[in-house]
Write a protein that holds these residues in place. Structure first.
Motif: not given
Length: 110
Positions: A7-17, A85-91, A68-75
């Motif tokens: 998977l490629t998992v996508l998220t966004t946030t409001d700063s580079a840091a 936003e946490i989206l998983a896109l299949p490779v 995935y489940e652990a990554l989603e929980a972590h994020l």
């Protein structure tokens, strides 16, 4: 090696840091083999009855379906957005040596 297991998992946030902290935390926890942070993007979205516009940093995390489940929980725990936003896109396909590396890097040491 194909599709459903990666998977490629996508998220966004409001700063580079914050983007770097989300990426680093996921990689350090071996929930993603790597992460890429895109330069600011402009997001336009509905939020609490209004249309908002915001500059955000996009984080793309490369992982396995098993993580995935652990990554989603972590994020979710590490994110400061109310509704991140946490989206998983299949490779669909990938370079076999890269996918083998991705599997190795997301497998905790014995």
């Amino acid at each position: 090696m194909t599709g459903a297991e990666f998977l490629t998992v996508l998220t966004t946030t409001d700063s580079a840091a914050k983007a770097e902290a989300l990426a680093r935390g996921a990689v350090e926890a071996r929930l993603a083999a790597c992460a890429q942070i895109s330069a600011p993007v402009m997001s336009v979205y509905h939020w609490q009855g209004a249309i908002e516009t915001a500059q955000e940093w996009q984080v793309l995390l490369k992982t396995t379906a098993a993580c995935y489940e652990a990554l989603e929980a972590h994020l979710t725990a590490a994110h400061d957005y109310d509704t991140p936003e946490i989206l998983a896109l299949p490779v669909v396909r990938g370079n076999v040596p890269y996918l083998a590396w991705l599997t190795f890097e997301t497998t905790p040491p014995a």
